[in-house]
Design a protein around this motif. Structure first.
Motif, PDB file in Angstrom:
ATOM      1  N   SER A 139       0.475  -1.074  -0.220  1.00 50.49           N
ATOM      2  CA  SER A 139      -0.275  -0.079  -0.217  1.00 50.49           C
ATOM      3  C   SER A 139       0.860   1.224   0.069  1.00 50.49           C
ATOM      4  N   GLY A 140       2.421   1.420   0.150  1.00 50.60           N
ATOM      5  CA  GLY A 140       3.017   2.673  -0.289  1.00 50.60           C
ATOM      6  C   GLY A 140       2.773   3.566   0.984  1.00 50.60           C
ATOM      7  N   THR A 141       3.542   2.126   2.423  1.00 47.67           N
ATOM      8  CA  THR A 141       3.117   2.494   3.253  1.00 47.67           C
ATOM      9  C   THR A 141       4.667   3.378   3.463  1.00 47.67           C
ATOM     10  N   THR A 142       5.702   3.097   3.279  1.00 45.33           N
ATOM     11  CA  THR A 142       7.722   3.159   2.483  1.00 45.33           C
ATOM     12  C   THR A 142       7.452   4.923   2.210  1.00 45.33           C
ATOM     13  N   GLY A 143       6.646   4.900   1.075  1.00 51.59           N
ATOM     14  CA  GLY A 143       6.427   6.384   0.706  1.00 51.59           C
ATOM     15  C   GLY A 143       6.165   7.568   1.339  1.00 51.59           C
ATOM     16  N   HIS A 144       4.736   6.688   2.132  1.00 51.16           N
ATOM     17  CA  HIS A 144       4.199   7.549   3.101  1.00 51.16           C
ATOM     18  C   HIS A 144       4.891   8.162   4.339  1.00 51.16           C
ATOM     19  N   ALA A 145       5.161   7.605   4.867  1.00 57.05           N
ATOM     20  CA  ALA A 145       6.173   7.447   5.896  1.00 57.05           C
ATOM     21  C   ALA A 145       8.008   8.799   5.657  1.00 57.05           C
ATOM     22  N   VAL A 146       8.110   8.590   4.151  1.00 56.69           N
ATOM     23  CA  VAL A 146       9.201   9.407   3.618  1.00 56.69           C
ATOM     24  C   VAL A 146       9.012  10.755   3.765  1.00 56.69           C
ATOM     25  N   LEU A 147       8.113  11.303   2.761  1.00 53.95           N
ATOM     26  CA  LEU A 147       7.161  12.006   2.300  1.00 53.95           C
ATOM     27  C   LEU A 147       6.660  12.690   4.083  1.00 53.95           C
ATOM     28  N   ASP A 148       6.373  12.217   4.551  1.00 47.95           N
ATOM     29  CA  ASP A 148       5.216  12.828   5.956  1.00 47.95           C
ATOM     30  C   ASP A 148       7.108  13.433   6.802  1.00 47.95           C
ATOM     31  N   LEU A 149       7.778  12.562   6.945  1.00 43.86           N
ATOM     32  CA  LEU A 149       8.648  13.012   8.153  1.00 43.86           C
ATOM     33  C   LEU A 149       9.321  13.918   7.653  1.00 43.86           C
ATOM     34  N   ASN A 150      10.089  13.965   6.236  1.00 43.16           N
ATOM     35  CA  ASN A 150      10.229  14.832   4.864  1.00 43.16           C
ATOM     36  C   ASN A 150       9.790  16.284   5.137  1.00 43.16           C
ATOM     37  N   ARG A 151       9.030  16.270   5.454  1.00 43.27           N
ATOM     38  CA  ARG A 151       6.903  17.195   5.616  1.00 43.27           C
ATOM     39  C   ARG A 151       7.745  17.931   7.535  1.00 43.27           C
ATOM     40  N   ARG A 152       7.524  16.338   8.073  1.00 38.78           N
ATOM     41  CA  ARG A 152       8.113  17.313   9.667  1.00 38.78           C
ATOM     42  C   ARG A 152       9.242  17.918   9.716  1.00 38.78           C
ATOM     43  N   ASP A 153      10.287  16.942   9.580  1.00 39.36           N
ATOM     44  CA  ASP A 153      11.598  17.848  10.240  1.00 39.36           C
ATOM     45  C   ASP A 153      12.446  18.235   8.685  1.00 39.36           C
ATOM     46  N   ASP A 154      11.710  18.575   7.538  1.00 38.62           N
ATOM     47  CA  ASP A 154      12.369  19.736   6.849  1.00 38.62           C
ATOM     48  C   ASP A 154      13.976  17.755   5.378  1.00 38.62           C
ATOM     49  N   GLY A 155      13.077  17.379   5.922  1.00 41.14           N
ATOM     50  CA  GLY A 155      14.235  16.376   5.136  1.00 41.14           C
ATOM     51  C   GLY A 155      13.659  16.310   3.714  1.00 41.14           C
TER      52      GLY A 155
ATOM     53  N   ILE B  54      -2.431  -3.302  -7.854  1.00 41.45           N
ATOM     54  CA  ILE B  54      -1.678  -2.984  -6.376  1.00 41.45           C
ATOM     55  C   ILE B  54      -1.416  -1.432  -6.583  1.00 41.45           C
ATOM     56  N   ALA B  55      -0.287  -1.705  -7.658  1.00 40.97           N
ATOM     57  CA  ALA B  55       0.348  -0.606  -7.993  1.00 40.97           C
ATOM     58  C   ALA B  55      -0.153   0.899  -8.274  1.00 40.97           C
ATOM     59  N   GLN B  56      -0.903   0.501  -8.988  1.00 44.95           N
ATOM     60  CA  GLN B  56      -1.985   1.801  -9.489  1.00 44.95           C
ATOM     61  C   GLN B  56      -2.771   2.216  -8.905  1.00 44.95           C
ATOM     62  N   ASP B  57      -4.428   0.756  -8.358  1.00 47.13           N
ATOM     63  CA  ASP B  57      -5.586   1.635  -7.673  1.00 47.13           C
ATOM     64  C   ASP B  57      -5.084   1.882  -6.118  1.00 47.13           C
ATOM     65  N   ILE B  58      -3.624   1.892  -5.698  1.00 43.85           N
ATOM     66  CA  ILE B  58      -3.379   1.528  -4.387  1.00 43.85           C
ATOM     67  C   ILE B  58      -2.124   2.184  -3.542  1.00 43.85           C
ATOM     68  N   THR B  59      -0.953   1.818  -4.400  1.00 49.41           N
ATOM     69  CA  THR B  59       0.102   2.446  -3.800  1.00 49.41           C
ATOM     70  C   THR B  59       0.261   3.763  -4.474  1.00 49.41           C
ATOM     71  N   ALA B  60       0.093   3.633  -5.253  1.00 51.73           N
ATOM     72  CA  ALA B  60       0.244   4.847  -6.906  1.00 51.73           C
ATOM     73  C   ALA B  60      -1.266   6.126  -6.017  1.00 51.73           C
ATOM     74  N   LYS B  61      -2.466   5.233  -5.524  1.00 53.29           N
ATOM     75  CA  LYS B  61      -3.486   6.052  -5.238  1.00 53.29           C
ATOM     76  C   LYS B  61      -2.976   6.949  -3.912  1.00 53.29           C
ATOM     77  N   ARG B  62      -2.556   5.433  -3.604  1.00 56.04           N
ATOM     78  CA  ARG B  62      -2.664   6.279  -1.703  1.00 56.04           C
ATOM     79  C   ARG B  62      -1.473   7.401  -1.212  1.00 56.04           C
ATOM     80  N   LEU B  63      -0.350   6.788  -2.578  1.00 60.67           N
ATOM     81  CA  LEU B  63       0.771   8.056  -2.133  1.00 60.67           C
ATOM     82  C   LEU B  63       0.359  10.035  -3.095  1.00 60.67           C
ATOM     83  N   GLU B  64      -0.768   9.644  -4.062  1.00 61.60           N
ATOM     84  CA  GLU B  64      -0.957  10.926  -4.603  1.00 61.60           C
ATOM     85  C   GLU B  64      -2.213  11.297  -3.498  1.00 61.60           C
TER      86      GLU B  64
END
Ligand SMILES: C[S@@+](CC[C@H](N)C(=O)[O-])C[C@H]1O[C@@H](n2cnc3c(N)ncnc32)[C@H](O)[C@@H]1O
Length: 584
Positions: free
Chosen positions: A395-411, A424-434
């Motif tokens: 579901s793209g948790t790793t991508g979400h975690a990276v985006l979220d942490l970058n936002r919080r610590d200006d990474g 999954i890639a299109q309807d879940i991973t990409a969708k969640r990231l979007e």
């Protein structure tokens, strides 16, 4: 070292070498946010995707996190958890051959994992680390596999409690944990974890500038605490009876404070006399009513940069404003992670609920990992510019975690995700990231908007193999594609920058200047006229390496008409494409 054997192993140990290099195409329509953010989501079997990405990212990834199918046997989830998806079944059939009929579920899983892990290792920096979630189904096998493939790495297994209630298992034990296996490269240095709120609350005092600190006993407690043995650390400190001023020298009328053990015998301080004298103003005396004696404490700051400023041997080394030179952030104290992880933030149930919120109340994926688990790993890795790879993206948790942490610590961390299942890639991973990039509404009766995290990613697919079955370069291959491949094959390192067909010098590495003479196939144009042959004239016009370069020039071209004497005299090695490209 004991190694694991299983049916089919022989067929897969070197299989990563035979996997073809494929082209990677980016699909703008399925990408989201800023395409230049440097993040990729690749749709494809990770074996082929990793091989395709290797020429660009070998030795550049600081942290790999994977959460492969656990091989529970469950085939009804949105992904197949039985190493039995049509893609993997057909892959095993092709690679393992006849023996594939005899493979057990565990043999198949090991066959699937081995070459993928083998490729993953080649992505890591020397100070990088590999992390994988796994549960009891394959834990014992997986540990052997990781030890075999990541030889020379430090391997640590951390039990992670992710279901506090315990699962409703068929057996007589209710499972509430799984594992995180970590393999740390030889130069890996842990950055520690941020303190929890509970740990921060310990720093309950504030100094005159508002910096939080806690007091710790200057007396050594336990262990090597015998003052009779460490006499040079067992000296008196003197206190002014009218104030909290301290002195290392005896002063008439001042109170003598001696380090005492709990049994009343002579103890010793943690600090030597020189350090006490130097930082005496930071020490705090306190009166212990119980034994009617004075004691001394030292300050431990929450902000370790504040502490460095105070306790540095040369305070001029530190910035006046106590902030990190590069990032401008105050440096926070960190804590060493425990060998056992637990807490509601790691719960799979909570992660599932959070994912459901993102998708407006519908549950798109079973058992996603929690963003906090991945962020704990990102904290350990430390580097705010790290490149993070997850080749079982789900579901793209790793991508979400990276985006979220970058936002919080200006990474400025970047991610590469790979997911095999198209839906999954299109309807879940990409969708969640979007959704997390742009912001979303949690759904339900009342609007509950969540701000977007910003950033973006490119959605990529795998194209045809660079070389056809006869070893010829495929028609779709462009100059930059082949340049990246040739450079990596020759040097083992990724090409320093995307090659530009305007220059045949595609990069320098370790006393090698690598050149490529290549014009993609044009029907009816002879190779020499197309510029694909190293002729005496082409040799004279090769761009010079930078001044001071003393190594060899390696020229890849389809043919060569220069005499071997001249090549030798000019320190040029000719390599014929495609036959002399290593690894095809
Ligand atoms: C356990 S899930 C990962 C869940 C993820 N950590 C999350 O939090 O959502 C494993 C994922 O790997 C994918 N997968 C399985 N085999 C794969 C392969 N060979 N290449 C790429 N992805 C694969 C599955 O489709 C599934 O989505």
């Amino acid at each position: 070292m004991p190694v694991l054997d299983w049916i089919g192993k022989k067929a897969v140990v070197n299989h990563h070498r035979e996997v073809p290099y494929r082209l990677v195409h980016c699909d703008g329509a399925r990408s989201a946010g800023d395409p230049e953010a440097g993040n990729l989501l690749v749709h494809g079997d990770n074996l082929e995707a990793l091989k395709a990405l290797l020429p660009y990212y070998a030795g550049k990834v600081k942290a790999i996190y994977i959460d492969p199918p656990y091989n529970t046997g469950n085939e009804n989830w949105v992904y197949n958890d039985n190493t039995n998806s049509p893609e993997i079944r057909s892959w095993i059939g092709r690679v393992v051959g006849k023996e594939a009929d005899d493979l057990s579920r565990h043999d198949k899983w090991l066959c699937m994992m081995y070459p993928r892990l083998r490729l993953l290792k080649d992505f890591l920096t020397a100070d990088g680390a590999f992390f994988a979630s796994i549960d009891a189904n394959e834990m014992s096998n997986f540990e052997f596999l990781v030890k075999e493939i990541f030889g020379g790495f430090k391997i640590i297994t951390i039990p992670v409690v992710n279901n506090m209630k315990g699962r409703n298992d068929k057996g007589y034990i209710s499972t509430c944990h799984e594992y995180l296996i970590m393999a740390a490269g030889k130069d890996f240095v842990s950055a520690g974890l941020p303190l929890t709120q509970q740990q921060q609350a310990v720093f309950k005092y504030a100094d005159e500038e508002g910096y939080k600190f806690d007091l710790r006993d200057l007396r050594r407690r336990g262990g090597d605490d015998d003052g009779a043995k460490r006499v040079n650390l067992s000296f008196p400190i003197y206190k002014d009876p009218k104030s909290n001023n301290l002195s290392i020298d005896a002063i008439d009328g001042w109170i003598e404070i001696i380090p005492l053990k709990s049994d009343g015998s002579r103890g010793r301080w943690r600090w030597g006399k020189t350090r006490v004298e130097k930082f005496i103003k930071t020490l705090v005396p306190s009166y212990v009513k119980k034994n009617k004696k004075w004691n001394i404490s030292y300050k431990v700051y929450l902000d370790s940069n504040r502490e460095s400023l105070i306790f540095s041997d040369d305070p001029s080394d530190y910035d006046d404003d106590d902030y990190d030179d590069e990032t401008g952030d105050p440096i926070e104290r960190t804590t060493k992670p425990k060998s056992f992880w637990w807490g509601p933030e790691l719960s799979t149930d909570n992660a599932g609920k959070a994912l459901k919120d993102i998708f407006g109340g519908t549950k798109p994926f079973e058992y996603p990992k929690s963003v906090s688990l991945i962020q704990k790993i990102l904290h350990l890795v430390g580097d705010k510019n790290a490149l993070i790879l997850d080749s079982f993206a789900g579901s793209g948790t790793t991508g979400h975690a990276v985006l979220d942490l970058n936002r919080r610590d200006d990474g400025n961390r970047k991610f590469i995700l790979v997911e095999m299942e198209g839906a999954i890639a299109q309807d879940i991973t990409a969708k969640r990231l979007e959704l997390v990039i742009d912001g979303y509404d949690r759904g339900g009766d009342i609007t509950a908007p969540v701000d977007g995290l910003g950033g973006g990613f490119r959605f990529c697919t795998l194209g045809e193999a660079l070389f056809d079955e006869f070893g010829d370069i495929a028609a779709a291959v462009s100059f930059p594609d082949l340049a990246a491949h040739v450079f990596f094959a020759e040097t083992g390192a990724p090409i320093p920058a995307r090659a530009d067909s305007g220059s045949s010098l595609i990069g320098l590495h370790d006393r090698k200047a690598v050149y490529l003479l290549f014009e993609p196939a044009v029907q009816g144009v002879p190779r020499e006229a197309a510029g694909n042959v190293l002729t005496p004239d082409a040799l004279s016009h090769l761009p010079n390496p930078p001044e001071g370069f003393t190594g060899q020039r390696i020229v890849f071209a389809e043919g060569c008409t220069v005499s071997s004497e001249r090549l030798k005299a000019e320190a040029v090695i000719f390599k014929q494409i495609p036959y002399q490209i290593e690894g095809i």
